[in-house]
Write a protein that holds these residues in place. Structure first.
Motif, PDB file in Angstrom:
ATOM      1  N   TYR A  29       0.826  -1.211   0.000  1.00  0.00           N
ATOM      2  CA  TYR A  29       0.000   0.000   0.000  1.00  0.00           C
ATOM      3  C   TYR A  29       0.862   1.264   0.000  1.00  0.00           C
ATOM      4  N   SER A  30       1.860   1.301   0.869  1.00  0.00           N
ATOM      5  CA  SER A  30       2.674   2.509   1.004  1.00  0.00           C
ATOM      6  C   SER A  30       3.615   2.727  -0.172  1.00  0.00           C
ATOM      7  N   GLN A  31       3.855   1.675  -0.957  1.00  0.00           N
ATOM      8  CA  GLN A  31       4.655   1.818  -2.176  1.00  0.00           C
ATOM      9  C   GLN A  31       3.790   2.146  -3.392  1.00  0.00           C
ATOM     10  N   GLY A  32       2.493   2.317  -3.183  1.00  0.00           N
ATOM     11  CA  GLY A  32       1.591   2.652  -4.281  1.00  0.00           C
ATOM     12  C   GLY A  32       1.362   1.509  -5.247  1.00  0.00           C
ATOM     13  N   LYS A  33       1.491   0.272  -4.747  1.00  0.00           N
ATOM     14  CA  LYS A  33       1.359  -0.896  -5.619  1.00  0.00           C
ATOM     15  C   LYS A  33      -0.009  -1.567  -5.501  1.00  0.00           C
ATOM     16  N   SER A  34      -0.988  -0.834  -5.026  1.00  0.00           N
ATOM     17  CA  SER A  34      -2.337  -1.389  -4.924  1.00  0.00           C
ATOM     18  C   SER A  34      -3.353  -0.344  -5.365  1.00  0.00           C
ATOM     19  N   SER A 249      -2.914   4.186   6.938  1.00  0.00           N
ATOM     20  CA  SER A 249      -3.129   5.043   5.774  1.00  0.00           C
ATOM     21  C   SER A 249      -3.320   6.471   6.262  1.00  0.00           C
ATOM     22  N   GLU A 280       5.849   2.311   5.258  1.00  0.00           N
ATOM     23  CA  GLU A 280       7.105   3.001   4.935  1.00  0.00           C
ATOM     24  C   GLU A 280       8.234   2.549   5.846  1.00  0.00           C
TER      25      GLU A 280
END
Length: 329
Positions: A29-34, A249, A280
């Motif tokens: 989620y925090s890597q923007g992969k979802s 989030s 993160e």
């Protein structure tokens, strides 16, 4: 299509596996992969109910999911659960539903695992004493998650409902006896917090449940129960004074969690009080705890990627072990 009940999930998936799955989910989620769209809430006024639809997509796992949670208080009169929930898992390569599983237990498992993940990343390594506020449906998974990541010797549980508290302590000592921790009732919030290395709060309170100024140096706090603007478990003192604050989030917490919204409206803190998302710290973008004196705080409101990743891992294990019921549709 595979159908998995609560008992099926328990057969194939441990809390330690759930903690690992949720760590992966937070990192994704925090890597923007979802892809996590806003949940859809349908008001069913005719029957005084609501149905919430929480979708998510994780490209790396080729997995799509949607959890459907309904709140129908009058179900109690019909002998049915007032908060029924199911998780639908889809094959991300074809879009076909491949699994339907018990969403109530999945929610308890992944929510508990979030606190476990945060405690594993942020709590002191030699944590021995834990405090738990709340003795409701979420409490047992919250407690097990802490026991799964630290060698806790004593847990002090507090609830305003003396009957529920006594029943929970008895149940927890029986169900979690393999962890070797002594689980006891606390007479007051002050007694529960005293000397606690890890404090987990999972209530429906609209006012803070313990005095933040009694939290000792080096403690870690998990704020779990507050998920609306008018709910508040954590007092403004501890939110302001915590040395490190992480969330699942940032967008969701600032929009939904009264623990942060209320002190922000009073000007006690601003959004910069949140150091970052737990994901993160997990993937190494940020540092978590840096010494044994820091007070760390984790706030979660829950995100759909937790459900998708955890459900995917459960589904794969169930297939490997031949657990569940296969149906043709």
């Amino acid at each position: 299509m595979l159908i998995l009940s609560k008992d099926d999930i328990k057969k194939v998936f441990t809390m330690k596996e759930a903690v690992a799955a949720v760590k992966e989910a937070f990192s994704i989620y925090s890597q923007g992969k979802s892809v996590v769209p806003l949940r859809v809430n349908i008001d069913v006024k005719k029957h005084e109910g609501q149905s919430l639809f929480m979708p998510g997509y994780v490209e790396d796992l080729d997995s799509i999911g949607i959890k459907i949670v309904s709140v129908f208080p009058k179900n109690i009169e019909k002998g049915k659960p007032s908060v029924p929930a199911q998780m639908l898992l889809l094959d991300g390569t074809t879009g076909e539903v491949c699994c339907i599983m018990d969403g109530t237990y999945l929610t308890q498992l992944r929510t508990g695992a979030a606190s476990g993940a945060a405690s594993d990343v942020l709590a002191i390594e030699n944590a021995k004493v834990a405090a738990l506020f709340g003795a409701g449906g979420q409490a047992i998974c919250q407690l097990e998650a802490i026991l799964a990541v630290r060698k806790i010797e004593k847990v002090k549980v507090y609830s305003r409902n003396a009957r529920k508290l006594a029943e929970f302590v008895e149940k927890a000592n029986l169900e979690l006896k393999n962890y070797g921790a002594l689980i006891v009732s606390a007479e007051s919030p002050e007694e529960a917090v005293k000397d606690a290395d890890i404090i987990t709060v999972v209530t429906t309170a609209k006012k803070p449940v313990f005095p933040g100024n009694l939290v000792k140096k080096g403690a870690h706090i998990n704020g779990v129960g507050s998920y609306t603007r008018d709910m508040q478990e954590l007092d403004e003192y501890i939110v302001k004074e915590a040395d490190k604050v992480f969330v699942d989030s940032k967008e969701s917490v600032l929009a939904e969690a009264g623990d942060f919204i209320k002190p922000m409206e009073k000007g006690i803190i601003d959004a910069s009080k949140i150091d970052g998302e737990l994901g993160e710290a997990i993937f190494g973008k940020m540092k978590g705890r840096e010494n044994d004196e820091e007070i760390t705080l984790f706030k979660t409101v829950g995100i759909a990627v937790q459900d998708v990743v955890t459900a995917y891992k459960i589904y794969k294990k169930a297939l490997e072990e031949g657990v569940g019921r296969v149906v043709e549709v």
